[in-house]
Motif scaffolding. Structure first.
Motif, PDB file in Angstrom:
ATOM      1  N   VAL A  14       0.824  -1.218   0.000  1.00  0.00           N
ATOM      2  CA  VAL A  14       0.000   0.000   0.000  1.00  0.00           C
ATOM      3  C   VAL A  14       0.859   1.269   0.000  1.00  0.00           C
ATOM      4  N   THR A  15       2.147   1.112   0.234  1.00  0.00           N
ATOM      5  CA  THR A  15       3.024   2.281   0.358  1.00  0.00           C
ATOM      6  C   THR A  15       3.757   2.575  -0.950  1.00  0.00           C
ATOM      7  N   ASN A  16       4.528   3.659  -0.923  1.00  0.00           N
ATOM      8  CA  ASN A  16       5.286   4.063  -2.117  1.00  0.00           C
ATOM      9  C   ASN A  16       6.628   3.338  -2.219  1.00  0.00           C
ATOM     10  N   ALA A  17       6.793   2.238  -1.471  1.00  0.00           N
ATOM     11  CA  ALA A  17       8.010   1.427  -1.625  1.00  0.00           C
ATOM     12  C   ALA A  17       8.082   0.967  -3.077  1.00  0.00           C
ATOM     13  N   LYS A  18       9.252   1.084  -3.685  1.00  0.00           N
ATOM     14  CA  LYS A  18       9.375   0.854  -5.129  1.00  0.00           C
ATOM     15  C   LYS A  18       9.089  -0.583  -5.547  1.00  0.00           C
ATOM     16  N   PHE A  19       9.507  -1.551  -4.721  1.00  0.00           N
ATOM     17  CA  PHE A  19       9.469  -2.944  -5.120  1.00  0.00           C
ATOM     18  C   PHE A  19       8.405  -3.651  -4.287  1.00  0.00           C
ATOM     19  N   LYS A  20       7.370  -4.181  -4.938  1.00  0.00           N
ATOM     20  CA  LYS A  20       6.280  -4.823  -4.198  1.00  0.00           C
ATOM     21  C   LYS A  20       6.606  -6.311  -4.018  1.00  0.00           C
TER      22      LYS A  20
END
Ligand code: NDP
Length: 311
Positions: free
Chosen positions: A280-286
């Motif tokens: 759900v966050t703007n972390a680049k790698f899911k």
């Protein structure tokens, strides 16, 4: 105030990220409840997970369950309800979060919240998609592949989901087309190699769907944007995910242009006491490993917040 139960931490989301947050919060001796509307989370719709360090291979459903069990054994409580809304309020001069939970909209209070709600799949938006949903159009290869035995199907998308779905489908169907709108895929090289080596899979580059057509009962063909048609029995849409960040928006957390919750490396949002972790966050790698790590950061931050503001 003394009559109202206030949790130290509420984790929203019961996937790998939420379970990791719950596990660590419990180990920090926080009174924590995890709301898991979809127990095990998105990973449970994955066939095999082979890229979690330390675990060579595990099925998605097993992985979801193992993470939940670990959190429970550490002392986290699990409730299988949906959180429908959240607001900041005050009790005796201290900030507290009020959540509405379940169909009865029960009020639940917590000093801190960890949002780990993940994502939901995107829709293609093509004519015929809604009409033929569950009549040949689907979003989960693992769930529905077996319904298409010896049929011809198409996977729309050029990322890891599309590549992995194509491989799963090839185990059941006669033929899989992968429709990639650009001239190349953006999946992990290992996943691209697997489908390129699979004789049942044909990748069609620079190809886009104009309309999904059928006989009213089921899908029969795709009309492509170049005017050609492609006879297919099933359409598997794998074009990415939208963050489920509505609750973050309600509480005033900043989102980026994609609607992802903006967090620091320590999983903090701009709202004190409100943390977010995972897809759900703007972390680049899911990835599961990233979500698990961010869940841990979020619980550490929640613990520090409680030490500084509540205890
Ligand atoms: P991605 O966002 O990575 O890829 C989406 C793909 O769909 C892109 O090729 C994109 O095209 C295409 N697309 C988007 N919209 C449309 C449209 N309207 N019509 C046609 N094509 C479209 O999504 P994924 O779900 O594949 O992956 C999301 C994340 O999850 C990634 O980080 C991925 O690595 C990760 N993942 C990890 C897995 C694992 O490790 N086991 C399994 C699955 C996913 P374009 O390139 O032109 O934008």
């Amino acid at each position: 105030m003394s009559d109202i139960k206030i949790y130290d931490a509420i984790v929203i989301g019961g996937g790998v990220t939420g379970s990791s947050a719950g596990m660590y919060a419990a180990r920090f001796n926080l009174d924590v409840v995890v709301y898991a509307e979809q127990p095990g989370g998105l990973i449970t719709t994955t066939n095999l997970v082979e890229n979690y360090p330390g675990i060579k291979s595990i099925t998605g459903p097993d992985m979801g369950m193992v993470f939940m069990e670990h959190a429970m054994e550490s002392g986290a409580k699990f409730e299988y309800d949906r959180v429908s809304s959240i607001e900041k309020t005050e009790l005796n001069g201290k900030q507290v979060f009020k959540l509405l939970v379940g169909t009865a909209e029960k009020e639940v209070f917590a000093w801190t919240v960890v949002l780990a709600t993940g994502t939901k799949h995107k829709y293609l938006g093509a004519p015929g998609e809604k009409e033929y949903s569950a009549k040949g159009v689907t979003y989960c290869a693992l769930c529905d592949a077996a319904f298409f035995k010896e049929k011809i199907v198409v996977v729309v998308g050029g990322g890891d989901s599309a590549a992995i779905d194509a491989n799963i489908l090839a185990q059941h169907v006669k033929k899989v087309y992968v429709l990639v709108r650009k001239g190349e895929m953006r999946a992990e090289p290992v996943n691209i190699k697997r489908i390129q080596a699979n004789p049942k899979v044909e990748i069609l580059y620079n190809t886009e769907v104009a309309e999904i057509q059928g006989d009213g009962e089921k899908v029969t063909q795709l009309l492509l944007k170049d005017g050609k048609t492609l006879a297919v029995d099933g359409v598997f849409v794998a074009i990415g995910w939208t963050p489920m960040s509505e609750l973050a928006k309600q509480v005033g957390a900043d989102l980026d242009e994609r609607g992802e919750v903006i967090i620091t490396r320590e999983a903090e949002t701009n709202v004190p006491g409100f943390y977010a972790a995972g897809d759900v966050t703007n972390a680049k790698f899911k990835q599961a490993i990233i979500g698990a790590a961010e869940g841990v950061y979020a619980s550490v931050a929640a613990y520090n917040y409680i030490q500084g503001n509540v205890r």
